[in-house]
Design an enzyme around this catalytic site. Structure first.
Site, mmCIF file in Angstrom:
data_model
loop_
_atom_site.group_PDB
_atom_site.id
_atom_site.type_symbol
_atom_site.label_atom_id
_atom_site.label_comp_id
_atom_site.label_asym_id
_atom_site.label_seq_id
_atom_site.Cartn_x
_atom_site.Cartn_y
_atom_site.Cartn_z
ATOM 1 N N ARG A 1 0.349 -1.166 -0.287
ATOM 2 C CA ARG A 1 -0.232 -0.368 -0.069
ATOM 3 C C ARG A 1 1.009 0.915 0.245
ATOM 4 N NH1 ARG A 1 -4.354 2.973 4.507
ATOM 5 N NH2 ARG A 1 -5.674 3.633 2.883
ATOM 6 N N ALA B 1 -7.415 7.452 0.013
ATOM 7 C CA ALA B 1 -6.791 6.377 -0.077
ATOM 8 C C ALA B 1 -8.164 5.662 1.016
ATOM 9 C CB ALA B 1 -5.270 5.299 0.243
ATOM 10 N N SER B 2 -8.904 4.867 0.867
ATOM 11 C CA SER B 2 -9.712 4.768 1.376
ATOM 12 C C SER B 2 -8.698 3.776 1.734
ATOM 13 C CB SER B 2 -10.312 4.046 0.152
ATOM 14 O OG SER B 2 -11.308 4.392 -0.774
ATOM 15 N N MET B 3 -10.545 3.820 3.361
ATOM 16 C CA MET B 3 -9.883 2.769 4.241
ATOM 17 C C MET B 3 -9.975 1.308 3.555
ATOM 18 S SD MET B 3 -12.540 2.846 7.318
ATOM 19 C CE MET B 3 -12.158 1.742 9.497
#
Length: 386
Positions: free
Chosen positions: A39, A96-98
């Site tokens: 990530r 940036a999504s959970m």
């Protein structure tokens, strides 16, 4: 940024956090994807983290490497870009999504190797990389309207070893050159599904789309394309995303009201404004679907009341307010003006919600039908028309 081996404690900790949110372990194929796709490669040098006071504060990779790394591998959304609006106000424009929400959406998508997938909203590129790992990069198309975000995502995807087809384009139009698609997933919310998304999905294909109404930004539609060109599905109780750029409204909550000379109708209600605009997201979602175009905002700085709930519809110049006097909790003063009696509409929607057994978001269903350049949606509850 060059690839750096991800310590087991980082990825293991993230997987544990996600499992805690899900209530069960991350499915094996998505665990493999999360381990294979670092990530941190998809995050900029400066992240904007929540400051605990409703705002954000910067976290720089060079000056705070440990804090930056912890943020990269925690189950939290991370703001990656701000934009300045026409009024000079800066607001998040990309994030940036959970990770747990990313996993929930990928589980709902049910994508498999060989499936053709269209992603609306490349963002950082992380979700496109996960999709590429699962389906094969040659089967994934990802669109983003922002040229700079697109370039960053392409660089990060190359560094990760996953290189789907990333296109800088308005996602509202889908991407016909690679259509049709077995799956369409959006990482932005919509208030109406663009017709090209429906047209470019194969019969039996799935659409996973975060939903938004002016009343409530919550829930994700999981719909199946039907043979007659429509799509049907339920809402899932997760997802709160930025609105698709083509559907954004500049100043929904900035309309001036009441206007000069506007004499509202006055009445009383026994329905608490907190019942329809409080912490009950199931009720809020239902009201938002049944009272289209209506938004609300709380106001604690009016002279006439302790707390006021404003309602408005900018398209018709209709507005309403419900006042709490700080003492009485069984009766509230109501004022309404315009062609729409907004509080009456909201109250009727809430009565329907209660009569239907207070349906959770997962019982609230939508049927999408082509309508001109877009789609219209019909609302039902567990198969019954609401």
């Amino acid at each position: 940024m060059t690839s750096r081996p991800v310590p087991e404690e980082s990825i293991g900790g993230l997987l544990d956090e996600i499992a805690g949110q899900l209530g069960f372990p991350v499915p094996a194929h998505l665990q493999a994807a999360l381990r294979a796709v670092p990530r941190h490669l998809f995050l900029p040098a400066t992240l904007w983290l929540r400051d605990g006071n409703g705002g954000h504060e910067p976290c720089d990779r060079e000056s705070e490497p440990d804090r930056w790394w912890r943020a990269a591998y925690c189950d939290a959304p991370l703001v990656t870009q701000f934009a300045e609006g026409p009024d000079g106000h800066r607001a998040p424009s990309s994030s940036a999504s959970m990770p747990s929400v990313v996993v929930r959406m990928l589980m709902a998508l049910s994508a498999e190797a060989g499936h053709s997938v269209l992603e609306i909203g490349t963002g950082t590129g992380f979700n496109a990389a996960l999709l590429s790992f699962v389906c094969g990069a040659e089967n994934v198309t990802s669109l983003d309207v922002d040229p700079e975000l697109t370039r960053r995502a392409q660089r990060a995807l190359k560094a990760s070893g996953q290189q789907p087809d990333v296109v800088c384009a308005d996602g509202a139009g889908g991407w016909r050159p690679n259509a049709p698609y077995d799956r369409i997933i959006a990482t932005c919310s919509v208030r109406t599904v663009p017709l090209p998304w429906l047209e470019q999905t194969v019969t039996g294909g799935l659409l996973v789309i975060p939903w938004d109404t002016p009343w409530c930004n919550f829930g994700t539609l999981i719909a199946t394309k039907q043979a007659d060109g429509t799509a049907e599905g339920s809402l899932a109780p997760f997802g709160s995303f930025m609105l698709l750029r083509a559907q954004q409204v500049d100043a929904e909550l900035r309309a001036g009201f009441p206007g000069a000379g506007q004499d509202p109708e006055r009445s009383m209600t026994g329905l608490s404004p907190w019942s329809v605009a409080g912490n009950d997201l199931d009720a809020q979602m239902y009201v938002g679907l049944r009272v289209p175009g209506a938004w609300h905002v709380w106001d604690t700085e009016v002279a006439e009341a302790h707390t006021r709930l404003w309602l408005a519809d900018g398209r018709t110049s209709s507005w309403a307010c419900v006042d709490y006097d700080g003492q009485q909790t069984s009766a509230f003063a109501v004022s309404q003006y315009g062609a729409r009696k907004l509080w009456d509409e909201v109250a009727r929607a809430y009565e329907e919600y209660v009569a239907a057994g207070r349906p959770g978001v997962h019982r609230q269903r939508l049927r999408l039908t082509p309508d001109g350049w877009g789609t219209r949606h019909e609302v039902s509850v567990s198969g019954r028309v609401a």
